[in-house]
Design a protein around this motif. Structure first.
Motif, PDB file in Angstrom:
ATOM      1  N   TYR A   1      42.176  38.874  34.216  1.00 58.33           N
ATOM      2  CA  TYR A   1      41.239  37.745  34.216  1.00 58.33           C
ATOM      3  C   TYR A   1      40.288  37.831  35.400  1.00 58.33           C
ATOM      4  O   TYR A   1      40.502  38.583  36.342  1.00 58.33           O
ATOM      5  N   LEU A   2      39.253  37.017  35.334  1.00 63.14           N
ATOM      6  CA  LEU A   2      38.338  36.773  36.452  1.00 63.14           C
ATOM      7  C   LEU A   2      38.030  35.289  36.479  1.00 63.14           C
ATOM      8  O   LEU A   2      37.703  34.703  35.447  1.00 63.14           O
ATOM      9  N   LYS A   3      38.149  34.672  37.652  1.00 62.38           N
ATOM     10  CA  LYS A   3      37.781  33.263  37.837  1.00 62.38           C
ATOM     11  C   LYS A   3      36.652  33.206  38.844  1.00 62.38           C
ATOM     12  O   LYS A   3      36.630  33.977  39.798  1.00 62.38           O
TER      13      LYS A   3
ATOM     14  N   VAL B   1      35.484  46.661  43.572  1.00 61.47           N
ATOM     15  CA  VAL B   1      34.893  46.277  42.292  1.00 61.47           C
ATOM     16  C   VAL B   1      36.008  46.116  41.261  1.00 61.47           C
ATOM     17  O   VAL B   1      36.898  46.959  41.157  1.00 61.47           O
ATOM     18  N   TYR B   2      35.948  45.031  40.503  1.00 60.26           N
ATOM     19  CA  TYR B   2      36.898  44.775  39.418  1.00 60.26           C
ATOM     20  C   TYR B   2      36.111  44.698  38.125  1.00 60.26           C
ATOM     21  O   TYR B   2      35.127  43.957  38.033  1.00 60.26           O
ATOM     22  N   VAL B   3      36.523  45.462  37.124  1.00 58.83           N
ATOM     23  CA  VAL B   3      35.842  45.470  35.826  1.00 58.83           C
ATOM     24  C   VAL B   3      36.808  44.949  34.770  1.00 58.83           C
ATOM     25  O   VAL B   3      37.910  45.492  34.596  1.00 58.83           O
ATOM     26  N   LEU B   4      36.397  43.903  34.084  1.00 60.02           N
ATOM     27  CA  LEU B   4      37.186  43.290  33.024  1.00 60.02           C
ATOM     28  C   LEU B   4      36.532  43.620  31.697  1.00 60.02           C
ATOM     29  O   LEU B   4      35.359  43.290  31.470  1.00 60.02           O
ATOM     30  N   SER B   5      37.253  44.281  30.808  1.00 62.21           N
ATOM     31  CA  SER B   5      36.684  44.635  29.509  1.00 62.21           C
ATOM     32  C   SER B   5      37.390  43.873  28.394  1.00 62.21           C
ATOM     33  O   SER B   5      38.512  43.413  28.554  1.00 62.21           O
ATOM     34  N   GLY B   6      36.699  43.749  27.263  1.00 62.92           N
ATOM     35  CA  GLY B   6      37.223  42.967  26.150  1.00 62.92           C
ATOM     36  C   GLY B   6      37.348  41.506  26.521  1.00 62.92           C
ATOM     37  O   GLY B   6      38.239  40.800  26.052  1.00 62.92           O
ATOM     38  N   ALA B   7      36.431  41.020  27.351  1.00 59.73           N
ATOM     39  CA  ALA B   7      36.544  39.686  27.946  1.00 59.73           C
ATOM     40  C   ALA B   7      36.000  38.584  27.044  1.00 59.73           C
ATOM     41  O   ALA B   7      35.078  38.787  26.258  1.00 59.73           O
ATOM     42  N   TYR B   8      36.587  37.402  27.234  1.00 63.99           N
ATOM     43  CA  TYR B   8      36.184  36.188  26.528  1.00 63.99           C
ATOM     44  C   TYR B   8      36.491  35.006  27.434  1.00 63.99           C
ATOM     45  O   TYR B   8      37.415  35.058  28.243  1.00 63.99           O
ATOM     46  N   MET B   9      35.702  33.941  27.304  1.00 62.39           N
ATOM     47  CA  MET B   9      35.884  32.764  28.150  1.00 62.39           C
ATOM     48  C   MET B   9      37.070  31.946  27.658  1.00 62.39           C
ATOM     49  O   MET B   9      37.273  31.813  26.450  1.00 62.39           O
TER      50      MET B   9
ATOM     51  N   ILE C   1      29.521  25.448  37.661  1.00 65.02           N
ATOM     52  CA  ILE C   1      30.390  25.634  36.501  1.00 65.02           C
ATOM     53  C   ILE C   1      31.542  26.528  36.946  1.00 65.02           C
ATOM     54  O   ILE C   1      31.317  27.598  37.511  1.00 65.02           O
ATOM     55  N   GLU C   2      32.765  26.082  36.708  1.00 64.12           N
ATOM     56  CA  GLU C   2      33.929  26.920  36.982  1.00 64.12           C
ATOM     57  C   GLU C   2      34.257  27.686  35.709  1.00 64.12           C
ATOM     58  O   GLU C   2      34.464  27.088  34.657  1.00 64.12           O
ATOM     59  N   LEU C   3      34.302  29.002  35.823  1.00 62.12           N
ATOM     60  CA  LEU C   3      34.534  29.856  34.661  1.00 62.12           C
ATOM     61  C   LEU C   3      35.789  30.685  34.837  1.00 62.12           C
ATOM     62  O   LEU C   3      36.114  31.110  35.947  1.00 62.12           O
ATOM     63  N   GLN C   4      36.474  30.910  33.732  1.00 65.12           N
ATOM     64  CA  GLN C   4      37.554  31.892  33.711  1.00 65.12           C
ATOM     65  C   GLN C   4      37.400  32.726  32.458  1.00 65.12           C
ATOM     66  O   GLN C   4      37.208  32.206  31.354  1.00 65.12           O
ATOM     67  N   PHE C   5      37.455  34.024  32.668  1.00 61.37           N
ATOM     68  CA  PHE C   5      37.427  34.978  31.570  1.00 61.37           C
ATOM     69  C   PHE C   5      38.739  35.732  31.564  1.00 61.37           C
ATOM     70  O   PHE C   5      39.192  36.217  32.607  1.00 61.37           O
TER      71      PHE C   5
END
Length: 115
Positions: free
Chosen positions: A49-51, A82-90, A103-107
């Protein structure tokens, strides 16, 4: 001699640059461990994840963020990591806050890789 280890993070979602106000957060591992008895533990997979907290700027394309199901998100931390997140969705329920325009986001995603 001091070393810079924190500061502004740079985040791109499918090429769209986000304006980050706070920090960004990414997991260091792909598993979660819990001790069940001293010296013994159980292990469960942890979704990558990424927040982050971003500004709701006029050029922010909300549709890209909310409808994307296979995005690539790149987060460059100020320490050079560097962090790469693939196949990501919110995930969760992001809201735009009128008092500070944030806006606080998490993917979550399929794969997260530290480079």
């Amino acid at each position: 001699m001091g070393q810079k280890v924190a500061g502004t993070a740079y985040i791109k979602v499918d090429g769209m640059q986000l304006t980050v106000t706070g920090g960004a957060e990414a997991p260091l591992s792909d598993k979660k461990r819990e001790t069940v008895y001293p010296g013994f533990f159980k292990e469960e997979p942890l979704a990558p994840y990424l927040k982050m907290t971003v500004l709701h700027t006029p050029d922010l394309t909300i549709k890209t963020l909310t409808e994307g199901k296979d995005m690539t998100i790149t987060c460059e931390f100020n320490n050079g990591k560097v962090y790469v997140l693939s196949g990501a969705y919110m995930v969760d329920e992001p809201v735009s806050k009128g008092d500070d325009g944030s806006i606080e986001l998490q993917f979550d995603g399929i794969k997260g890789v530290w480079q």
